[in-house]
Motif scaffolding. Structure first.
Motif, mmCIF file in Angstrom:
data_model
loop_
_atom_site.group_PDB
_atom_site.id
_atom_site.type_symbol
_atom_site.label_atom_id
_atom_site.label_comp_id
_atom_site.label_asym_id
_atom_site.label_seq_id
_atom_site.Cartn_x
_atom_site.Cartn_y
_atom_site.Cartn_z
ATOM 1 N N MET A 29 -77.419 145.160 136.606
ATOM 2 C CA MET A 29 -77.373 144.088 137.606
ATOM 3 C C MET A 29 -76.738 142.827 137.035
ATOM 4 O O MET A 29 -75.993 142.137 137.734
ATOM 5 N N ARG A 30 -77.042 142.516 135.795
ATOM 6 C CA ARG A 30 -76.427 141.338 135.173
ATOM 7 C C ARG A 30 -74.926 141.522 135.001
ATOM 8 O O ARG A 30 -74.164 140.573 135.134
ATOM 9 N N ALA A 31 -74.505 142.748 134.723
ATOM 10 C CA ALA A 31 -73.074 143.028 134.548
ATOM 11 C C ALA A 31 -72.329 142.970 135.877
ATOM 12 O O ALA A 31 -71.155 142.588 135.913
ATOM 13 N N SER A 32 -72.992 143.344 136.963
ATOM 14 C CA SER A 32 -72.364 143.354 138.295
ATOM 15 C C SER A 32 -73.361 142.853 139.328
ATOM 16 O O SER A 32 -73.936 143.644 140.091
ATOM 17 N N PRO A 33 -73.585 141.531 139.388
ATOM 18 C CA PRO A 33 -74.598 140.993 140.318
ATOM 19 C C PRO A 33 -74.361 141.401 141.770
ATOM 20 O O PRO A 33 -75.317 141.553 142.526
ATOM 21 N N GLU A 34 -73.105 141.599 142.157
ATOM 22 C CA GLU A 34 -72.822 141.978 143.542
ATOM 23 C C GLU A 34 -73.399 143.352 143.885
ATOM 24 O O GLU A 34 -73.690 143.644 145.044
ATOM 25 N N ASN A 35 -73.588 144.190 142.892
ATOM 26 C CA ASN A 35 -74.149 145.516 143.128
ATOM 27 C C ASN A 35 -75.677 145.502 143.258
ATOM 28 O O ASN A 35 -76.275 146.542 143.514
ATOM 29 N N ALA A 36 -76.294 144.345 143.064
ATOM 30 C CA ALA A 36 -77.750 144.249 143.188
ATOM 31 C C ALA A 36 -78.196 144.135 144.643
ATOM 32 O O ALA A 36 -79.367 144.329 144.950
ATOM 33 N N ARG A 37 -77.274 143.842 145.546
ATOM 34 C CA ARG A 37 -77.625 143.732 146.966
ATOM 35 C C ARG A 37 -77.616 145.105 147.605
ATOM 36 O O ARG A 37 -76.768 145.933 147.296
ATOM 37 N N SER A 38 -78.568 145.325 148.488
ATOM 38 C CA SER A 38 -78.629 146.623 149.147
ATOM 39 C C SER A 38 -79.154 146.470 150.567
ATOM 40 O O SER A 38 -79.772 145.467 150.912
ATOM 41 N N THR A 39 -78.877 147.459 151.363
ATOM 42 C CA THR A 39 -79.439 147.575 152.700
ATOM 43 C C THR A 39 -80.101 148.941 152.766
ATOM 44 O O THR A 39 -79.486 149.946 152.406
ATOM 45 N N ILE A 40 -81.338 148.955 153.172
ATOM 46 C CA ILE A 40 -82.086 150.205 153.285
ATOM 47 C C ILE A 40 -82.434 150.408 154.751
ATOM 48 O O ILE A 40 -82.943 149.499 155.408
ATOM 49 N N ARG A 41 -82.135 151.578 155.255
ATOM 50 C CA ARG A 41 -82.406 151.886 156.669
ATOM 51 C C ARG A 41 -83.567 152.873 156.753
ATOM 52 O O ARG A 41 -83.541 153.936 156.141
ATOM 53 N N THR A 42 -84.554 152.504 157.525
ATOM 54 C CA THR A 42 -85.691 153.364 157.825
ATOM 55 C C THR A 42 -85.708 153.542 159.335
ATOM 56 O O THR A 42 -85.536 152.573 160.069
ATOM 57 N N GLU A 43 -85.902 154.772 159.784
ATOM 58 C CA GLU A 43 -85.881 155.042 161.218
ATOM 59 C C GLU A 43 -87.200 155.645 161.675
ATOM 60 O O GLU A 43 -87.762 156.494 160.988
ATOM 61 N N GLY A 44 -87.678 155.182 162.815
ATOM 62 C CA GLY A 44 -88.865 155.735 163.436
ATOM 63 C C GLY A 44 -88.527 156.247 164.820
ATOM 64 O O GLY A 44 -87.671 155.679 165.506
ATOM 65 N N ARG A 45 -89.201 157.311 165.227
ATOM 66 C CA ARG A 45 -88.929 157.884 166.549
ATOM 67 C C ARG A 45 -90.235 158.405 167.154
ATOM 68 O O ARG A 45 -90.967 159.153 166.514
ATOM 69 N N VAL A 46 -90.477 158.000 168.400
ATOM 70 C CA VAL A 46 -91.589 158.515 169.191
ATOM 71 C C VAL A 46 -90.979 159.217 170.396
ATOM 72 O O VAL A 46 -90.179 158.628 171.121
ATOM 73 N N ASP A 47 -91.336 160.473 170.589
ATOM 74 C CA ASP A 47 -90.914 161.182 171.798
ATOM 75 C C ASP A 47 -92.125 161.260 172.725
ATOM 76 O O ASP A 47 -92.474 160.275 173.334
ATOM 77 N N GLU A 48 -92.798 162.361 172.798
ATOM 78 C CA GLU A 48 -93.996 162.471 173.634
ATOM 79 C C GLU A 48 -95.183 161.848 172.910
ATOM 80 O O GLU A 48 -95.278 161.933 171.690
ATOM 81 N N GLY A 49 -96.078 161.242 173.665
ATOM 82 C CA GLY A 49 -97.273 160.646 173.071
ATOM 83 C C GLY A 49 -96.953 159.385 172.296
ATOM 84 O O GLY A 49 -96.018 158.662 172.619
ATOM 85 N N LEU A 50 -97.731 159.103 171.256
ATOM 86 C CA LEU A 50 -97.539 157.901 170.430
ATOM 87 C C LEU A 50 -97.217 158.229 168.980
ATOM 88 O O LEU A 50 -97.015 157.324 168.179
ATOM 89 N N THR A 51 -97.165 159.505 168.626
ATOM 90 C CA THR A 51 -96.901 159.897 167.247
ATOM 91 C C THR A 51 -95.476 159.518 166.868
ATOM 92 O O THR A 51 -94.524 159.913 167.535
ATOM 93 N N CYS A 52 -95.359 158.742 165.804
ATOM 94 C CA CYS A 52 -94.059 158.241 165.349
ATOM 95 C C CYS A 52 -93.672 158.942 164.049
ATOM 96 O O CYS A 52 -94.423 158.920 163.080
ATOM 97 N N HIS A 53 -92.510 159.567 164.069
ATOM 98 C CA HIS A 53 -91.969 160.217 162.870
ATOM 99 C C HIS A 53 -90.989 159.244 162.239
ATOM 100 O O HIS A 53 -90.035 158.797 162.891
ATOM 101 N N VAL A 54 -91.241 158.900 160.990
ATOM 102 C CA VAL A 54 -90.442 157.895 160.291
ATOM 103 C C VAL A 54 -89.741 158.566 159.119
ATOM 104 O O VAL A 54 -90.350 159.359 158.385
ATOM 105 N N SER A 55 -88.462 158.235 158.945
ATOM 106 C CA SER A 55 -87.722 158.806 157.828
ATOM 107 C C SER A 55 -86.861 157.748 157.156
ATOM 108 O O SER A 55 -86.417 156.789 157.788
#
Length: 182
Positions: A29-55
Motif C-alpha cells: 500500500m505504501r508503494a502504491s497508495p492508489e491501489n489501497a482504495r477498493s469497492t466491495i459489492r454485496t448483494e441481497g435478494r428476497v423473493d418469496e417471504g422475507l428470507t434474504c439471500h446475501v452474497s
C-alpha cells in the motif's frame, strides 16, 4: 497454510504470521497508495417471504426475521449481522494491531448492545428506527500493561471501518431500478 493446520501453530508463530502478512500488505500500500482504495459489492435478494439471500464473492449467508414478524426464521436478522460486523471487525482489528506491535493478546472479546424503539420500524410514533444508543465493551486477556492495551484499542477505534461506519456520518447514495414482473 490450510485452516485445519493453523491449530498446530504455536501462538507466537501464528502472531508472527499475522504480523508478517500485515506488514507485506502495508508495504504494498505504501508503494502504491492508489491501489489501497477498493469497492466491495454485496448483494441481497428476497423473493418469496422475507428470507434474504446475501452474497459477496464466494461467500453467501441467509438473513430472515422470526415467525412473530412474518419471517420463516431461516437465519439471523439483519441487525444481528450489523452488530456482528462491528464486534468481529473490532475484535479482529485489535488482535491484528497487537500482533503487528509484537504484543501477545491471548484473547479479545467484544460485545455490542443496541437500544431501539421497535415501533419506529413500522412508522409508529415519532422516534427514529436507528438505534438510540449503542454500547461496545471490550475485554482483553493479556499480560500487557493497561495503558498499552488502551493505546492499542484507541488506535484501532480510529481506523476500524465498521466501528467508524457506526460512529460517523457518511455519504450514502441510493438508486432504484424497476423490473417488470414475470
Amino acid at each position: 497454510m490450510q485452516p485445519q493446520t493453523a491449530s498446530l501453530e504455536s501462538a507466537a508463530d501464528r502472531d508472527a504470521r499475522i504480523r508478517d502478512a500485515q506488514n507485506a500488505v502495508i508495504k504494498r500500500m505504501r508503494a502504491s497508495p492508489e491501489n489501497a482504495r477498493s469497492t466491495i459489492r454485496t448483494e441481497g435478494r428476497v423473493d418469496e417471504g422475507l428470507t434474504c439471500h446475501v452474497s459477496q464473492g464466494r461467500f453467501e449467508t441467509v438473513m430472515d426475521l422470526g415467525f412473530a414478524m412474518g419471517g420463516d426464521c431461516a437465519g439471523p436478522s439483519p441487525g444481528y449481522f450489523a452488530r456482528a460486523a462491528i464486534a468481529g471487525c473490532v475484535t479482529i482489528a485489535i488482535k491484528m494491531l497487537a500482533a503487528r506491535e509484537g504484543l501477545r493478546f491471548e484473547s479479545v472479546a467484544v460485545a455490542v448492545e443496541t437500544d431501539f424503539d421497535d415501533s419506529a420500524l413500522f412508522g409508529i410514533g415519532i422516534a427514529s428506527a436507528a438505534p438510540f444508543e449503542t454500547r461496545i465493551s471490550i475485554d482483553v486477556t493479556t499480560d500487557a500493561e493497561g495503558t498499552i492495551v488502551k493505546d492499542i484499542v484507541d488506535r484501532v477505534l480510529e481506523m476500524d471501518p465498521w466501528f467508524l461506519a457506526l460512529r460517523d456520518p457518511q455519504n450514502v447514495a441510493t438508486s432504484i431500478a424497476l423490473q417488470p414482473a414475470t
